[in-house]
Design a protein around this motif. Structure first.
Motif, PDB file in Angstrom:
ATOM      1  N   SER A 152      -6.806   6.091 -11.682  1.00 47.66           N
ATOM      2  CA  SER A 152      -7.961   6.609 -12.415  1.00 47.66           C
ATOM      3  C   SER A 152      -8.610   7.817 -11.745  1.00 47.66           C
ATOM      4  O   SER A 152      -9.416   8.501 -12.370  1.00 47.66           O
ATOM      5  CB  SER A 152      -9.001   5.498 -12.593  1.00 47.66           C
ATOM      6  OG  SER A 152      -9.374   4.946 -11.332  1.00 47.66           O
ATOM      7  N   SER A 153      -8.285   8.085 -10.481  1.00 46.62           N
ATOM      8  CA  SER A 153      -8.828   9.265  -9.814  1.00 46.62           C
ATOM      9  C   SER A 153      -7.712   9.952  -9.038  1.00 46.62           C
ATOM     10  O   SER A 153      -6.624   9.394  -8.856  1.00 46.62           O
ATOM     11  CB  SER A 153      -9.980   8.883  -8.879  1.00 46.62           C
ATOM     12  OG  SER A 153      -9.525   8.035  -7.841  1.00 46.62           O
ATOM     13  N   ASP A 154      -8.001  11.186  -8.588  1.00 45.97           N
ATOM     14  CA  ASP A 154      -6.947  11.976  -7.948  1.00 45.97           C
ATOM     15  C   ASP A 154      -6.726  11.647  -6.481  1.00 45.97           C
ATOM     16  O   ASP A 154      -6.016  12.381  -5.781  1.00 45.97           O
ATOM     17  CB  ASP A 154      -7.228  13.467  -8.123  1.00 45.97           C
ATOM     18  CG  ASP A 154      -8.550  13.888  -7.485  1.00 45.97           C
ATOM     19  OD1 ASP A 154      -9.167  13.053  -6.792  1.00 45.97           O
ATOM     20  OD2 ASP A 154      -8.960  15.048  -7.690  1.00 45.97           O
ATOM     21  N   ASP A 155      -7.316  10.552  -5.979  1.00 40.99           N
ATOM     22  CA  ASP A 155      -7.077  10.148  -4.590  1.00 40.99           C
ATOM     23  C   ASP A 155      -6.482   8.746  -4.508  1.00 40.99           C
ATOM     24  O   ASP A 155      -6.590   8.071  -3.487  1.00 40.99           O
ATOM     25  CB  ASP A 155      -8.373  10.217  -3.780  1.00 40.99           C
ATOM     26  CG  ASP A 155      -9.421   9.215  -4.269  1.00 40.99           C
ATOM     27  OD1 ASP A 155      -9.280   8.736  -5.422  1.00 40.99           O
ATOM     28  OD2 ASP A 155     -10.368   8.928  -3.511  1.00 40.99           O
ATOM     29  N   LYS A 156      -5.845   8.309  -5.602  1.00 39.00           N
ATOM     30  CA  LYS A 156      -5.237   6.976  -5.620  1.00 39.00           C
ATOM     31  C   LYS A 156      -3.718   7.105  -5.774  1.00 39.00           C
ATOM     32  O   LYS A 156      -3.222   8.026  -6.409  1.00 39.00           O
ATOM     33  CB  LYS A 156      -5.812   6.139  -6.764  1.00 39.00           C
ATOM     34  CG  LYS A 156      -7.302   5.831  -6.587  1.00 39.00           C
ATOM     35  CD  LYS A 156      -7.836   4.960  -7.711  1.00 39.00           C
ATOM     36  CE  LYS A 156      -9.318   4.625  -7.463  1.00 39.00           C
ATOM     37  NZ  LYS A 156      -9.881   3.771  -8.529  1.00 39.00           N
ATOM     38  N   ILE A 157      -2.999   6.136  -5.179  1.00 37.63           N
ATOM     39  CA  ILE A 157      -1.545   6.181  -5.169  1.00 37.63           C
ATOM     40  C   ILE A 157      -0.985   4.773  -5.310  1.00 37.63           C
ATOM     41  O   ILE A 157      -1.592   3.796  -4.842  1.00 37.63           O
ATOM     42  CB  ILE A 157      -1.031   6.850  -3.869  1.00 37.63           C
ATOM     43  CG1 ILE A 157       0.469   7.143  -3.966  1.00 37.63           C
ATOM     44  CG2 ILE A 157      -1.339   5.991  -2.647  1.00 37.63           C
ATOM     45  CD1 ILE A 157       0.973   8.024  -2.821  1.00 37.63           C
ATOM     46  N   VAL A 158       0.163   4.654  -5.981  1.00 33.19           N
ATOM     47  CA  VAL A 158       0.891   3.384  -6.126  1.00 33.19           C
ATOM     48  C   VAL A 158       2.245   3.563  -5.459  1.00 33.19           C
ATOM     49  O   VAL A 158       2.967   4.522  -5.759  1.00 33.19           O
ATOM     50  CB  VAL A 158       1.055   2.998  -7.611  1.00 33.19           C
ATOM     51  CG1 VAL A 158       1.879   1.718  -7.733  1.00 33.19           C
ATOM     52  CG2 VAL A 158      -0.299   2.818  -8.276  1.00 33.19           C
ATOM     53  N   LEU A 159       2.593   2.661  -4.558  1.00 31.79           N
ATOM     54  CA  LEU A 159       3.812   2.784  -3.751  1.00 31.79           C
ATOM     55  C   LEU A 159       4.851   1.745  -4.146  1.00 31.79           C
ATOM     56  O   LEU A 159       4.518   0.631  -4.565  1.00 31.79           O
ATOM     57  CB  LEU A 159       3.477   2.602  -2.262  1.00 31.79           C
ATOM     58  CG  LEU A 159       2.416   3.520  -1.645  1.00 31.79           C
ATOM     59  CD1 LEU A 159       2.138   3.092  -0.215  1.00 31.79           C
ATOM     60  CD2 LEU A 159       2.853   4.970  -1.705  1.00 31.79           C
ATOM     61  N   GLY A 160       6.124   2.111  -3.973  1.00 29.70           N
ATOM     62  CA  GLY A 160       7.201   1.143  -4.103  1.00 29.70           C
ATOM     63  C   GLY A 160       7.157   0.151  -2.959  1.00 29.70           C
ATOM     64  O   GLY A 160       6.669   0.467  -1.864  1.00 29.70           O
ATOM     65  N   SER A 161       7.668  -1.041  -3.179  1.00 31.55           N
ATOM     66  CA  SER A 161       7.569  -2.098  -2.169  1.00 31.55           C
ATOM     67  C   SER A 161       8.284  -1.726  -0.872  1.00 31.55           C
ATOM     68  O   SER A 161       7.778  -1.978   0.226  1.00 31.55           O
ATOM     69  CB  SER A 161       8.139  -3.406  -2.726  1.00 31.55           C
ATOM     70  OG  SER A 161       9.493  -3.231  -3.131  1.00 31.55           O
ATOM     71  N   GLY A 162       9.479  -1.132  -0.981  1.00 29.41           N
ATOM     72  CA  GLY A 162      10.204  -0.724   0.224  1.00 29.41           C
ATOM     73  C   GLY A 162       9.488   0.378   0.966  1.00 29.41           C
ATOM     74  O   GLY A 162       9.425   0.378   2.208  1.00 29.41           O
ATOM     75  N   LEU A 163       8.931   1.335   0.232  1.00 26.21           N
ATOM     76  CA  LEU A 163       8.184   2.430   0.848  1.00 26.21           C
ATOM     77  C   LEU A 163       6.929   1.907   1.538  1.00 26.21           C
ATOM     78  O   LEU A 163       6.608   2.302   2.666  1.00 26.21           O
ATOM     79  CB  LEU A 163       7.825   3.459  -0.218  1.00 26.21           C
ATOM     80  CG  LEU A 163       7.023   4.683   0.231  1.00 26.21           C
ATOM     81  CD1 LEU A 163       7.794   5.477   1.283  1.00 26.21           C
ATOM     82  CD2 LEU A 163       6.684   5.565  -0.973  1.00 26.21           C
ATOM     83  N   ALA A 164       6.209   1.002   0.866  1.00 25.55           N
ATOM     84  CA  ALA A 164       4.998   0.423   1.467  1.00 25.55           C
ATOM     85  C   ALA A 164       5.320  -0.344   2.738  1.00 25.55           C
ATOM     86  O   ALA A 164       4.569  -0.292   3.729  1.00 25.55           O
ATOM     87  CB  ALA A 164       4.312  -0.493   0.451  1.00 25.55           C
ATOM     88  N   SER A 165       6.451  -1.056   2.738  1.00 26.61           N
ATOM     89  CA  SER A 165       6.851  -1.813   3.932  1.00 26.61           C
ATOM     90  C   SER A 165       7.158  -0.872   5.089  1.00 26.61           C
ATOM     91  O   SER A 165       6.776  -1.135   6.237  1.00 26.61           O
ATOM     92  CB  SER A 165       8.069  -2.677   3.609  1.00 26.61           C
ATOM     93  OG  SER A 165       8.525  -3.366   4.745  1.00 26.61           O
ATOM     94  N   THR A 166       7.843   0.232   4.804  1.00 27.81           N
ATOM     95  CA  THR A 166       8.168   1.199   5.855  1.00 27.81           C
ATOM     96  C   THR A 166       6.908   1.831   6.431  1.00 27.81           C
ATOM     97  O   THR A 166       6.799   2.034   7.649  1.00 27.81           O
ATOM     98  CB  THR A 166       9.088   2.300   5.296  1.00 27.81           C
ATOM     99  OG1 THR A 166      10.277   1.712   4.775  1.00 27.81           O
ATOM    100  CG2 THR A 166       9.464   3.299   6.379  1.00 27.81           C
ATOM    101  N   LEU A 167       5.956   2.130   5.553  1.00 28.87           N
ATOM    102  CA  LEU A 167       4.716   2.773   5.999  1.00 28.87           C
ATOM    103  C   LEU A 167       3.736   1.785   6.625  1.00 28.87           C
ATOM    104  O   LEU A 167       2.783   2.200   7.289  1.00 28.87           O
ATOM    105  CB  LEU A 167       4.037   3.474   4.818  1.00 28.87           C
ATOM    106  CG  LEU A 167       4.807   4.623   4.156  1.00 28.87           C
ATOM    107  CD1 LEU A 167       4.068   5.107   2.924  1.00 28.87           C
ATOM    108  CD2 LEU A 167       5.008   5.764   5.141  1.00 28.87           C
ATOM    109  N   GLY A 168       3.941   0.503   6.399  1.00 30.58           N
ATOM    110  CA  GLY A 168       2.976  -0.496   6.849  1.00 30.58           C
ATOM    111  C   GLY A 168       1.697  -0.424   6.041  1.00 30.58           C
ATOM    112  O   GLY A 168       0.609  -0.744   6.539  1.00 30.58           O
TER     113      GLY A 168
END
Length: 437
Positions: A152-168
């Protein structure tokens, strides 16, 4: 003098009579085994292909619905009439009965850094949240594991599960788009592109889970630069009409670049098609072996029925009519075997999860039993094979067209074998046969 032609009913009656006699003779085992083999071949092919279809389509659907769309269209930014062309294109899509939706999006590659300085390359896609939520295929394939799909705003993001796991990364955590590809007005490295993680998703294709992230289309316009190309992802009503619709779009909009889902992952889809064809060929060999056995059994049957064939010929039966008796026998074998095979194959496909779990338990039982007998000290280390649980999670998909082709092949293989076996049914003269009797 012309021979009297026998009716089809007479031919069927004689064929059934031969079959009833053979059920009491030495041909009974060969005929029964041929029918069972055809049923087993049809059942195996339907079950194997349904599992393969489920395995392949689980990530093919994810690619088409989340990544490639059915058709992608974009216009060059340097076009003089860009605004007019895009407006006409949107109007074209809205008025087309074959196009379900046209969703605008931007896409670029970047390097995302998590809270713990973990980093990973990512494909960052800027999409319209409203268009995505109205896209049934997108919603079906993108399963939110944690949080919500909130852009809903320009500072929000949705990540893939594998990507989120790598990034912690966790829900509510912050990530930074440290490095980003783009034009001359986009800073390659920046600490200011920070986003809050609102959702973590998962789909059927691991590569999407590992590299994809979604931001709002407003964020893409803000961060991707003025040279970012606006793409339109089209979903069409019939996926296999992509070539026809692509050709129409290319003709109506010469300045547009059009790419269908087949071109987007040509090498992957080609490899999957080759894999499926090889698997189909291997299982089809069952029918070849059965056809050879039927051919040999029918040749023996023709020899054993030499006297009956001679009498039928003397009564006026032509070569074609007498051949039809044995061909009908082959057709009956194929039809009965294919019918049972189709029923068993569909039942097996619909219950594939239970079958894999049952196989897993059986394998565990025998492995545990033999370990207890030959190496009791290692019995506590025996566990069920986790691969069967993975296989059980694959949803089998049955395609009616494939079932029909398999059934027809199961019928045609013994039919052709019977025809070849009875090809020289009247090679011996009638007088010679009766003289031997």
């Amino acid at each position: 003098m012309n021979k009297k032609r026998f009716s089809p009913g007479w031919i069927f009656a004689v064929s059934r009579r031969f079959a009833s006699v053979d059920r009491k003779g030495r041909s009974a085992v060969a005929s029964t085994l041929a029918t069972i083999a055809i049923a087993f071949g049809v059942m195996s092919l339907i079950a194997v292909l349904s599992v393969m279809n489920g395995f392949q389509m689980s990530f093919i659907d994810s690619i088409m619905e989340l990544s490639s769309y059915h058709i992608q269209v974009n216009f060059k930014n340097d076009s003089e009439n860009l605004f007019e062309e895009t407006a006409n294109f949107i109007s074209f899509c809205e008025n087309s009965s074959e196009i379900k939706s046209a969703s605008p999006f931007y896409e670029t590659h970047g390097l995302i850094v998590g809270n713990r300085s973990n980093e990973s390359a990512s494909i960052i896609r800027g999409i319209n949240e409203l268009s995505s939520k109205n896209d049934e295929g997108f919603i079906k394939e993108l399963k939110i594991l944690y949080g919500t799909f909130d852009l809903s705003s320009d500072d929000k993001i949705v990540l893939g599960s594998g990507l989120a796991s790598t990034l912690g990364a966790r829900i509510g955590g912050r990530v930074t788009l440290l490095a980003m590809g783009g034009g001359s007005d986009v800073a390659l490295f920046s600490q200011s592109r920070q986003f809050t993680v609102t959702g973590i998703f998962e789909c059927g294709y691991t590569d999407i889970n590992s590299v994809y992230s979604f931001v709002s289309i407003e964020a893409a316009q803000k961060y991707f630069g003025k040279d970012a190309v606006l793409n339109y992802g089209l979903k069409i009503r019939r996926v296999n009409d992509d070539a026809k619709i692509s050709a129409i779009i290319a003709r109506e909009f010469p300045n547009a670049t059009v790419q269908s889902w087949r071109e987007y992952n040509r090498s992957l889809f080609g490899a999957l098609k080759t894999e499926k064809n090889i698997l189909r060929l291997l299982v089809f060999l069952i029918f070849i072996v059965v056809a050879v056995n039927i051919y040999n059994g029918m040749r023996r049957l023709v020899f054993e029925r030499a006297s009956e064939i001679a009498i039928l010929s003397a009564l006026g039966g032509t070569s074609a009519e007498i051949k039809s008796i044995f061909v009908f026998r082959g057709f009956s074998t194929g039809f009965v075997g294919s019918a049972f095979g189709v029923i068993l194959g569909i039942i097996a496909s619909l219950n594939m999860k239970s079958i894999f779990l049952a196989i897993s338990r059986c394998m565990f039982f025998f492995e545990y039993l033999f370990t207890c007998i030959f190496s009791p000290s290692n019995a506590s280390f025996v566990t069920e094979n986790p691969m069967y649980s993975i296989y059980a999670s694959i949803p089998a998909r049955i395609f009616p067209s494939e079932v029909i082709v398999i059934a027809l092949f199961g019928i045609l293989s013994p039919l052709v074998a019977s025809w070849l076996a009875s090809k020289n049914v009247l090679k011996m003269k009638v007088a010679e046969v009766l003289h031997d009797e």
